[in-house]
Design a protein around this motif. Structure first.
Motif, PDB file in Angstrom:
ATOM      1  N   ASP A 144       0.850  -1.189   0.000  1.00 45.99           N
ATOM      2  CA  ASP A 144       0.000   0.000   0.000  1.00 45.99           C
ATOM      3  C   ASP A 144       0.884   1.238   0.000  1.00 45.99           C
ATOM      4  N   SER A 145       0.320   2.347  -0.446  1.00 40.34           N
ATOM      5  CA  SER A 145       0.999   3.641  -0.380  1.00 40.34           C
ATOM      6  C   SER A 145      -0.044   4.745  -0.329  1.00 40.34           C
ATOM      7  N   VAL A 146       0.333   5.856   0.289  1.00 39.24           N
ATOM      8  CA  VAL A 146      -0.494   7.060   0.321  1.00 39.24           C
ATOM      9  C   VAL A 146       0.435   8.247   0.127  1.00 39.24           C
ATOM     10  N   ALA A 147       0.020   9.202  -0.725  1.00 36.51           N
ATOM     11  CA  ALA A 147       0.796  10.421  -0.971  1.00 36.51           C
ATOM     12  C   ALA A 147      -0.091  11.630  -0.718  1.00 36.51           C
ATOM     13  N   TRP A 148       0.250  12.428   0.307  1.00 37.01           N
ATOM     14  CA  TRP A 148      -0.527  13.636   0.592  1.00 37.01           C
ATOM     15  C   TRP A 148       0.113  14.815  -0.125  1.00 37.01           C
ATOM     16  N   ASP A 149      -0.665  15.918  -0.274  1.00 33.47           N
ATOM     17  CA  ASP A 149      -0.300  16.916  -1.276  1.00 33.47           C
ATOM     18  C   ASP A 149      -0.453  18.367  -0.832  1.00 33.47           C
ATOM     19  N   ASN A 150      -0.146  18.653   0.438  1.00 31.11           N
ATOM     20  CA  ASN A 150      -0.127  20.033   0.925  1.00 31.11           C
ATOM     21  C   ASN A 150      -1.490  20.719   0.798  1.00 31.11           C
ATOM     22  N   GLY A 151      -2.562  19.959   0.947  1.00 30.04           N
ATOM     23  CA  GLY A 151      -3.894  20.541   0.935  1.00 30.04           C
ATOM     24  C   GLY A 151      -4.553  20.664  -0.420  1.00 30.04           C
ATOM     25  N   ILE A 152      -3.911  20.198  -1.485  1.00 28.09           N
ATOM     26  CA  ILE A 152      -4.516  20.309  -2.819  1.00 28.09           C
ATOM     27  C   ILE A 152      -5.743  19.417  -2.918  1.00 28.09           C
ATOM     28  N   THR A 153      -5.590  18.136  -2.599  1.00 23.84           N
ATOM     29  CA  THR A 153      -6.751  17.226  -2.588  1.00 23.84           C
ATOM     30  C   THR A 153      -6.911  16.535  -1.235  1.00 23.84           C
ATOM     31  N   PHE A 154      -5.839  16.426  -0.448  1.00 21.64           N
ATOM     32  CA  PHE A 154      -5.890  15.855   0.892  1.00 21.64           C
ATOM     33  C   PHE A 154      -6.029  16.980   1.913  1.00 21.64           C
ATOM     34  N   PRO A 155      -6.674  16.728   3.056  1.00 23.88           N
ATOM     35  CA  PRO A 155      -6.670  17.725   4.136  1.00 23.88           C
ATOM     36  C   PRO A 155      -5.230  17.998   4.567  1.00 23.88           C
ATOM     37  N   ASP A 156      -4.992  19.181   5.141  1.00 16.58           N
ATOM     38  CA  ASP A 156      -3.645  19.575   5.549  1.00 16.58           C
ATOM     39  C   ASP A 156      -3.671  20.141   6.974  1.00 16.58           C
ATOM     40  N   PRO A 157      -4.031  19.307   7.966  1.00 19.70           N
ATOM     41  CA  PRO A 157      -4.180  19.822   9.332  1.00 19.70           C
ATOM     42  C   PRO A 157      -2.852  19.916  10.083  1.00 19.70           C
ATOM     43  N   THR A 158      -2.835  20.765  11.094  1.00 21.60           N
ATOM     44  CA  THR A 158      -1.760  20.813  12.084  1.00 21.60           C
ATOM     45  C   THR A 158      -2.356  20.388  13.413  1.00 21.60           C
ATOM     46  N   GLY A 159      -1.710  19.451  14.088  1.00 22.26           N
ATOM     47  CA  GLY A 159      -2.203  18.980  15.372  1.00 22.26           C
ATOM     48  C   GLY A 159      -3.356  18.000  15.267  1.00 22.26           C
ATOM     49  N   ALA A 160      -3.609  17.501  14.069  1.00 24.44           N
ATOM     50  CA  ALA A 160      -4.658  16.499  13.861  1.00 24.44           C
ATOM     51  C   ALA A 160      -4.174  15.518  12.803  1.00 24.44           C
ATOM     52  N   SER A 161      -4.521  14.257  12.975  1.00 25.47           N
ATOM     53  CA  SER A 161      -4.137  13.250  11.991  1.00 25.47           C
ATOM     54  C   SER A 161      -5.083  13.292  10.795  1.00 25.47           C
ATOM     55  N   LEU A 162      -4.626  12.692   9.701  1.00 24.97           N
ATOM     56  CA  LEU A 162      -5.498  12.405   8.569  1.00 24.97           C
ATOM     57  C   LEU A 162      -6.179  11.080   8.861  1.00 24.97           C
ATOM     58  N   ASN A 163      -7.499  11.027   8.742  1.00 28.46           N
ATOM     59  CA  ASN A 163      -8.272   9.799   8.980  1.00 28.46           C
ATOM     60  C   ASN A 163      -8.898   9.341   7.677  1.00 28.46           C
ATOM     61  N   LEU A 164      -8.730   8.070   7.364  1.00 28.25           N
ATOM     62  CA  LEU A 164      -9.393   7.481   6.205  1.00 28.25           C
ATOM     63  C   LEU A 164     -10.823   7.122   6.580  1.00 28.25           C
ATOM     64  N   ASP A 165     -11.777   7.475   5.719  1.00 22.99           N
ATOM     65  CA  ASP A 165     -13.175   7.128   5.934  1.00 22.99           C
ATOM     66  C   ASP A 165     -13.300   5.616   6.126  1.00 22.99           C
ATOM     67  N   SER A 166     -14.085   5.193   7.109  1.00 20.41           N
ATOM     68  CA  SER A 166     -14.204   3.760   7.406  1.00 20.41           C
ATOM     69  C   SER A 166     -14.892   2.984   6.288  1.00 20.41           C
ATOM     70  N   ASP A 167     -15.516   3.666   5.333  1.00 16.71           N
ATOM     71  CA  ASP A 167     -16.100   3.001   4.162  1.00 16.71           C
ATOM     72  C   ASP A 167     -15.104   2.888   3.016  1.00 16.71           C
TER      73      ASP A 167
END
Length: 195
Positions: A144-167
Motif C-alpha cells: 500500500d501507499s499514500v501520498a498527501w499533497d499540501n492541501g490540494i486534494t488531501f486535508p492539511d491539518p496541524t495537530g490532527a491526523s489524517l483519517n481514512l473514511d471507514s467506508d
C-alpha cells in the motif's frame, strides 16, 4: 497440534518473552512475505503534530484486511520523494496485527504526544508536512501507499491526523484525498486522532 503454538512476543520480568498469568499472545497466520497488495491499508497519518515536535510525534496506522493475524516483522517502510533520499526503515521483531485490527507505527515510543505505538521505527523515516508519501512493501512489491499533497486534494491539518473514511478501507480508495478528513477526537497530550 504444533501448528497451533508459537513463540511468545511479549516481554515480562527481566526481559524474557512470555505471558505468565495473562492471556497468551496471538500467533501469526501470515508473515509479511505472505502478503499481497491490499492486505495492509494505511488508515491514519499524523505528519504534523502540535502537542510535541514533528520528530517526536509522527506516526501512522495500518489496518489488516486479511482473514488471519499478520506479523509485520520485515515490513519495509519508505518513500520515493526526492526531498527524502534514504528515508527507509524495516520493522524488526514481531508486531502482530489481528484480522480486522490496527497497528500504530511511529518514530518514538515515549515523549511522542501520548500515543501508544505498536512499533517504534526510529529516526530513519520522516513524514514531511507538505508533500510526502508512505510506502509499505515486502520483497514482492508494494502492499500500500499514500501520498498527501499540501492541501490540494488531501486535508492539511496541524495537530490532527489524517483519517481514512471507514467506508474506504482499501488501497484504491485511500489514494483519493476526498476519502480523508482531519481527526476531531483528542488523544494523549491534546492532539487530535484515533491511534
Amino acid at each position: 497440534d504444533g501448528s497451533n503454538w508459537c513463540a511468545a512476543t511479549s516481554r515480562y520480568g527481566d526481559g524474557d518473552l512470555g505471558t505468565p498469568g495473562e492471556a497468551n499472545d496471538l500467533c501469526a497466520d501470515f508473515g509479511v512475505e505472505d502478503l499481497s497488495e491490499g492486505d495492509l491499508v494505511i488508515t491514519e497519518i499524523m505528519f504534523d503534530p502540535d502537542a510535541v515536535g514533528d520528530g517526536a510525534g509522527e506516526w501512522f496506522e495500518v489496518y489488516n484486511t486479511t482473514s488471519g493475524t499478520v506479523d509485520l516483522d520485515g515490513l519495509e517502510i519508505f518513500d520515493t520523494s526526492a526531498s527524502s533520499p534514504g528515508d527507509e526503515v524495516s520493522v524488526s521483531g514481531a508486531v502482530l496485527v489481528a484480522s480486522g485490527g490496527h497497528a500504530v507505527l511511529g518514530r518514538h515510543a515515549v515523549s511522542n504526544g501520548g500515543v501508544t505505538l505498536d512499533y517504534a521505527y526510529g529516526t530513519g523515516h520522516t513524514l514531511q508536512n507538505a508533500f510526502d508519501e508512505i510506502f509499505l512493501a515486502n520483497a514482492s512489491g508494494t502492499l500500500d501507499s499514500v501520498a498527501w499533497d499540501n492541501g490540494i486534494t488531501f486535508p492539511d491539518p496541524t495537530g490532527a491526523s489524517l483519517n481514512l473514511d471507514s467506508d474506504a478501507l482499501n488501497t484504491a480508495d485511500n489514494d483519493d484525498g476526498s476519502n480523508w478528513c482531519a481527526a476531531t477526537s483528542s488523544y494523549g497530550d491534546g492532539d487530535l486522532g484515533t491511534p
